[in-house]
Write a protein that holds these residues in place. Structure first.
Motif, mmCIF file in Angstrom:
data_model
loop_
_atom_site.group_PDB
_atom_site.id
_atom_site.type_symbol
_atom_site.label_atom_id
_atom_site.label_comp_id
_atom_site.label_asym_id
_atom_site.label_seq_id
_atom_site.Cartn_x
_atom_site.Cartn_y
_atom_site.Cartn_z
ATOM 1 N N ALA A 1 -2.473 3.795 7.949
ATOM 2 C CA ALA A 1 -3.127 2.595 9.189
ATOM 3 C C ALA A 1 -2.358 1.255 8.201
ATOM 4 N N LEU A 2 -1.390 0.885 9.160
ATOM 5 C CA LEU A 2 -0.649 -0.674 9.278
ATOM 6 C C LEU A 2 -1.044 -1.920 9.303
ATOM 7 N N VAL A 3 -1.335 -2.703 9.273
ATOM 8 C CA VAL A 3 -1.281 -4.093 9.930
ATOM 9 C C VAL A 3 -0.165 -4.558 9.584
ATOM 10 N N ALA A 4 -0.060 -5.131 11.158
ATOM 11 C CA ALA A 4 1.748 -5.641 11.992
ATOM 12 C C ALA A 4 2.039 -6.908 11.004
ATOM 13 N N GLY A 5 3.152 -5.990 10.154
ATOM 14 C CA GLY A 5 4.053 -7.050 8.880
ATOM 15 C C GLY A 5 3.661 -6.985 7.460
ATOM 16 N N HIS A 6 3.150 -5.919 7.508
ATOM 17 C CA HIS A 6 2.999 -5.660 5.943
ATOM 18 C C HIS A 6 3.060 -4.292 5.726
ATOM 19 N N ASP A 7 3.370 -3.801 4.745
ATOM 20 C CA ASP A 7 4.297 -3.102 4.369
ATOM 21 C C ASP A 7 3.456 -1.555 4.256
ATOM 22 N N ARG A 8 3.457 -0.889 3.996
ATOM 23 C CA ARG A 8 3.485 0.880 3.716
ATOM 24 C C ARG A 8 2.787 0.995 2.612
ATOM 25 N N LEU A 9 1.009 0.975 2.286
ATOM 26 C CA LEU A 9 0.662 1.332 0.903
ATOM 27 C C LEU A 9 0.548 2.412 0.557
ATOM 28 N N LEU A 10 1.359 2.644 -0.648
ATOM 29 C CA LEU A 10 1.160 4.219 -1.467
ATOM 30 C C LEU A 10 -0.091 4.351 -2.335
ATOM 31 N N THR A 11 -0.629 5.383 -2.594
ATOM 32 C CA THR A 11 -1.099 6.005 -3.161
ATOM 33 C C THR A 11 -0.423 6.157 -4.449
ATOM 34 N N THR A 12 -0.955 6.139 -5.598
ATOM 35 C CA THR A 12 -0.618 6.896 -6.621
ATOM 36 C C THR A 12 0.321 8.300 -6.822
ATOM 37 N N ASP A 13 -0.631 9.323 -5.947
ATOM 38 C CA ASP A 13 -0.384 10.392 -5.812
ATOM 39 C C ASP A 13 0.875 10.874 -4.662
ATOM 40 N N GLN A 14 0.929 9.909 -4.002
ATOM 41 C CA GLN A 14 2.110 9.908 -3.118
ATOM 42 C C GLN A 14 3.162 9.250 -3.919
#
Length: 81
Positions: free
Chosen positions: A13-26
């Motif tokens: 999920a993304l909240v408007a105005g925020h970056d995509r979060l990546l896990t270590t695996d991704q």
């Protein structure tokens, strides 16, 4: 009215105005490192992209990863061909 959250292809999920979060695996897959151990080592030596912990899990902001990649490119380029 549009929802403030949208789903990314990875299902995060993304909240408007925020970056995509990546896990270590991704991130390890994205960087073609193929090993979470490499990223763990980079974190320990403080040479990899900026990261943070949330709920005990490590995340990387996509924009910070892009900035880090750009910096690596700038350091690694000699300016001549």
């Amino acid at each position: 009215m549009a929802s403030p959250q949208a789903s990314t292809p990875a299902g995060q999920a993304l909240v408007a105005g925020h970056d995509r979060l990546l896990t270590t695996d991704q991130l390890s897959v994205m960087l073609a490192e193929g090993s979470e151990d490499t990223l763990r080592g980079w974190r320990a030596r403080r040479i990899g992209p900026a990261h943070f912990k949330l709920g005990g899990k490590v995340y990387y902001r996509a924009s910070k990863v892009a900035e880090w990649i750009d910096a690596q490119e700038a350091v690694g380029s000699s300016g001549s061909m």
